[in-house]
Scaffold this motif. Structure first.
Motif, PDB file in Angstrom:
ATOM      1  N   PHE A 119      -0.546  -5.610  -6.929  1.00  0.00           N
ATOM      2  CA  PHE A 119      -1.347  -4.484  -7.426  1.00  0.00           C
ATOM      3  C   PHE A 119      -0.438  -3.563  -8.214  1.00  0.00           C
ATOM      4  CE2 PHE A 119      -3.351  -5.994  -3.583  1.00  0.00           C
ATOM      5  CZ  PHE A 119      -4.711  -5.947  -3.856  1.00  0.00           C
ATOM      6  N   LYS A 120      -0.883  -3.244  -9.426  1.00  0.00           N
ATOM      7  CA  LYS A 120      -0.046  -2.437 -10.298  1.00  0.00           C
ATOM      8  C   LYS A 120      -0.669  -1.067 -10.468  1.00  0.00           C
ATOM      9  CE  LYS A 120       0.166  -4.058 -14.330  1.00  0.00           C
ATOM     10  NZ  LYS A 120       0.434  -5.014 -15.386  1.00  0.00           N
ATOM     11  N   ASN A 147     -11.990 -10.437 -10.983  1.00  0.00           N
ATOM     12  CA  ASN A 147     -12.170 -11.767 -10.397  1.00  0.00           C
ATOM     13  C   ASN A 147     -11.115 -12.044  -9.336  1.00  0.00           C
ATOM     14  OD1 ASN A 147     -14.339 -12.134 -12.072  1.00  0.00           O
ATOM     15  ND2 ASN A 147     -13.240 -13.423 -13.548  1.00  0.00           N
ATOM     16  N   ASN A 148      -9.891 -11.608  -9.586  1.00  0.00           N
ATOM     17  CA  ASN A 148      -8.845 -11.765  -8.573  1.00  0.00           C
ATOM     18  C   ASN A 148      -9.226 -11.036  -7.294  1.00  0.00           C
ATOM     19  OD1 ASN A 148      -7.157 -13.396 -10.115  1.00  0.00           O
ATOM     20  ND2 ASN A 148      -6.089 -11.651 -11.017  1.00  0.00           N
ATOM     21  N   MET A 149      -9.779  -9.839  -7.443  1.00  0.00           N
ATOM     22  CA  MET A 149     -10.144  -9.072  -6.246  1.00  0.00           C
ATOM     23  C   MET A 149     -11.278  -9.736  -5.482  1.00  0.00           C
ATOM     24  SD  MET A 149      -9.453  -5.062  -6.990  1.00  0.00           S
ATOM     25  CE  MET A 149     -10.392  -4.823  -8.497  1.00  0.00           C
ATOM     26  N   ARG A 150     -12.186 -10.376  -6.227  1.00  0.00           N
ATOM     27  CA  ARG A 150     -13.278 -11.090  -5.557  1.00  0.00           C
ATOM     28  C   ARG A 150     -12.761 -12.242  -4.704  1.00  0.00           C
ATOM     29  NH1 ARG A 150     -17.908 -11.733 -10.254  1.00  0.00           N
ATOM     30  NH2 ARG A 150     -18.915  -9.712  -9.960  1.00  0.00           N
ATOM     31  N   GLU A 151     -11.603 -12.765  -5.095  1.00  0.00           N
ATOM     32  CA  GLU A 151     -11.011 -13.894  -4.360  1.00  0.00           C
ATOM     33  C   GLU A 151     -10.310 -13.446  -3.074  1.00  0.00           C
ATOM     34  OE1 GLU A 151     -10.983 -17.246  -5.217  1.00  0.00           O
ATOM     35  OE2 GLU A 151     -12.519 -16.585  -6.640  1.00  0.00           O
ATOM     36  N   MET A 152     -10.094 -12.163  -2.944  1.00  0.00           N
ATOM     37  CA  MET A 152      -9.278 -11.674  -1.822  1.00  0.00           C
ATOM     38  C   MET A 152     -10.052 -11.699  -0.517  1.00  0.00           C
ATOM     39  SD  MET A 152      -7.373  -8.471  -3.573  1.00  0.00           S
ATOM     40  CE  MET A 152      -6.470  -8.724  -5.119  1.00  0.00           C
ATOM     41  N   LYS A 153      -9.278 -11.915   0.556  1.00  0.00           N
ATOM     42  CA  LYS A 153      -9.835 -11.881   1.898  1.00  0.00           C
ATOM     43  C   LYS A 153      -9.128 -10.794   2.704  1.00  0.00           C
ATOM     44  CE  LYS A 153     -11.222 -16.720   2.200  1.00  0.00           C
ATOM     45  NZ  LYS A 153     -10.942 -17.036   0.773  1.00  0.00           N
ATOM     46  N   VAL A 154      -9.843 -10.217   3.641  1.00  0.00           N
ATOM     47  CA  VAL A 154      -9.239  -9.210   4.508  1.00  0.00           C
ATOM     48  C   VAL A 154      -8.029  -9.816   5.208  1.00  0.00           C
ATOM     49  CG1 VAL A 154      -9.587  -7.786   6.571  1.00  0.00           C
ATOM     50  CG2 VAL A 154     -11.397  -7.960   4.839  1.00  0.00           C
ATOM     51  N   GLY A 155      -6.917  -9.109   5.133  1.00  0.00           N
ATOM     52  CA  GLY A 155      -5.686  -9.600   5.744  1.00  0.00           C
ATOM     53  C   GLY A 155      -4.720 -10.198   4.732  1.00  0.00           C
ATOM     54  N   ASP A 156      -5.213 -10.509   3.511  1.00  0.00           N
ATOM     55  CA  ASP A 156      -4.298 -10.953   2.456  1.00  0.00           C
ATOM     56  C   ASP A 156      -3.268  -9.855   2.175  1.00  0.00           C
ATOM     57  OD1 ASP A 156      -5.614 -13.330   2.114  1.00  0.00           O
ATOM     58  OD2 ASP A 156      -6.410 -12.895   0.118  1.00  0.00           O
ATOM     59  N   LEU A 157      -2.046 -10.273   1.887  1.00  0.00           N
ATOM     60  CA  LEU A 157      -0.990  -9.302   1.578  1.00  0.00           C
ATOM     61  C   LEU A 157      -0.720  -9.247   0.086  1.00  0.00           C
ATOM     62  CD1 LEU A 157       1.607 -10.081   4.404  1.00  0.00           C
ATOM     63  CD2 LEU A 157      -0.133  -8.281   4.356  1.00  0.00           C
ATOM     64  N   GLY A 158      -0.199  -8.123  -0.359  1.00  0.00           N
ATOM     65  CA  GLY A 158       0.135  -7.969  -1.771  1.00  0.00           C
ATOM     66  C   GLY A 158       1.316  -7.036  -1.969  1.00  0.00           C
ATOM     67  N   PHE A 159       1.910  -7.131  -3.164  1.00  0.00           N
ATOM     68  CA  PHE A 159       2.947  -6.182  -3.554  1.00  0.00           C
ATOM     69  C   PHE A 159       2.289  -4.967  -4.195  1.00  0.00           C
ATOM     70  CE2 PHE A 159       5.609 -10.168  -4.188  1.00  0.00           C
ATOM     71  CZ  PHE A 159       6.362  -9.973  -3.043  1.00  0.00           C
ATOM     72  N   PHE A 160       2.928  -3.819  -4.021  1.00  0.00           N
ATOM     73  CA  PHE A 160       2.517  -2.592  -4.700  1.00  0.00           C
ATOM     74  C   PHE A 160       3.576  -2.308  -5.749  1.00  0.00           C
ATOM     75  CE2 PHE A 160       1.761   1.804  -5.567  1.00  0.00           C
ATOM     76  CZ  PHE A 160       0.459   2.094  -5.188  1.00  0.00           C
ATOM     77  N   TYR A 161       3.172  -2.376  -7.013  1.00  0.00           N
ATOM     78  CA  TYR A 161       4.125  -2.268  -8.122  1.00  0.00           C
ATOM     79  C   TYR A 161       3.895  -0.996  -8.918  1.00  0.00           C
ATOM     80  CZ  TYR A 161       6.337  -3.426 -12.627  1.00  0.00           C
ATOM     81  OH  TYR A 161       7.093  -3.406 -13.769  1.00  0.00           O
ATOM     82  N   HIS A 162       4.976  -0.290  -9.186  1.00  0.00           N
ATOM     83  CA  HIS A 162       4.906   0.904 -10.026  1.00  0.00           C
ATOM     84  C   HIS A 162       5.192   0.538 -11.482  1.00  0.00           C
ATOM     85  CE1 HIS A 162       5.560   4.299  -6.826  1.00  0.00           C
ATOM     86  NE2 HIS A 162       4.301   3.966  -6.958  1.00  0.00           N
ATOM     87  N   SER A 163       4.230   0.762 -12.351  1.00  0.00           N
ATOM     88  CA  SER A 163       4.446   0.497 -13.782  1.00  0.00           C
ATOM     89  C   SER A 163       4.895   1.781 -14.474  1.00  0.00           C
ATOM     90  CB  SER A 163       3.165  -0.037 -14.430  1.00  0.00           C
ATOM     91  OG  SER A 163       2.140   0.920 -14.381  1.00  0.00           O
ATOM     92  N   ASN A 164       5.394   1.614 -15.689  1.00  0.00           N
ATOM     93  CA  ASN A 164       5.854   2.734 -16.518  1.00  0.00           C
ATOM     94  C   ASN A 164       7.022   3.491 -15.907  1.00  0.00           C
ATOM     95  OD1 ASN A 164       4.343   2.671 -18.910  1.00  0.00           O
ATOM     96  ND2 ASN A 164       2.559   3.408 -17.830  1.00  0.00           N
ATOM     97  N   GLU A 165       6.753   4.261 -14.839  1.00  0.00           N
ATOM     98  CA  GLU A 165       7.810   4.997 -14.146  1.00  0.00           C
ATOM     99  C   GLU A 165       8.264   4.169 -12.958  1.00  0.00           C
ATOM    100  OE1 GLU A 165       9.138   8.130 -14.795  1.00  0.00           O
ATOM    101  OE2 GLU A 165       8.090   7.920 -16.706  1.00  0.00           O
TER     102      GLU A 165
END
Length: 141
Positions: A6-7, A38-56
DNA sequence: GCCAACGTTGGC
DNA sequence: GCCAACGTTGGC
């Protein structure tokens, strides 16, 4: 289990704000791109993700978990747009910068490198493990 | 602040 | 259904 990225621009929504939401989590609203939706529609509760800071910052700064499956985006009446809820799980012990990622040949095919404009991206298991290792999370969650 | 890359829109 | 014009994103 699938892995994601997630950006967000820290000016708009930062990791600190995300963490402040705690276990309740936060709707990942404002996405107006079909691929990202569409990517979010594919997600299931409990899936993990990175939290990415763009620009700054331009770095992976934390790990999040999908807290609710895709639902209508409450910030628009346009029913085309949906989003999931995510909650902060933990900090990256060491933020993994875009430079670090680009410098690692194992990560040359990451969507973050290939299509930097996509705001919600899939991450492969191999990429997940490698970025976690670089960030000081070994074994990867 | 610039600009390349990409996605979306709308006229035909 | 094509494609030019436009707007947005995000790295630099």
């Amino acid at each position: 289990m699938a892995r994601w990225l997630f950006k967000s621009e820290p000016d708009a929504w930062s990791w600190d704000k995300q963490k402040a939401k705690g276990k309740a989590g936060q709707e990942w609203d404002g996405v107006r791109n079909y691929q990202a939706r569409n990517n979010m529609r594919e997600m299931k509760v409990g899936d993990l993700g990175f939290f990415y800071h763009s620009n700054e910052g331009k770095a992976v700064v934390g790990i999040v978990e999908v807290a609710a499956p895709a639902h209508r985006d409450s910030t628009t009446d346009d029913e085309r747009w949906e989003c999931v809820d995510i909650r902060a799980v933990q900090d990256m012990p060491t933020p993994v910068s875009l430079d670090d990622i680009k410098a690692n040949p194992k990560l040359a095919d990451m969507v973050l490198v290939k299509n930097s404009r996509l705001s919600v991206q899939p991450v492969t298991d191999a990429e997940w493990k490698e970025v976690c290792r670089m960030g000081g999370l070994d074994p990867a969650p």
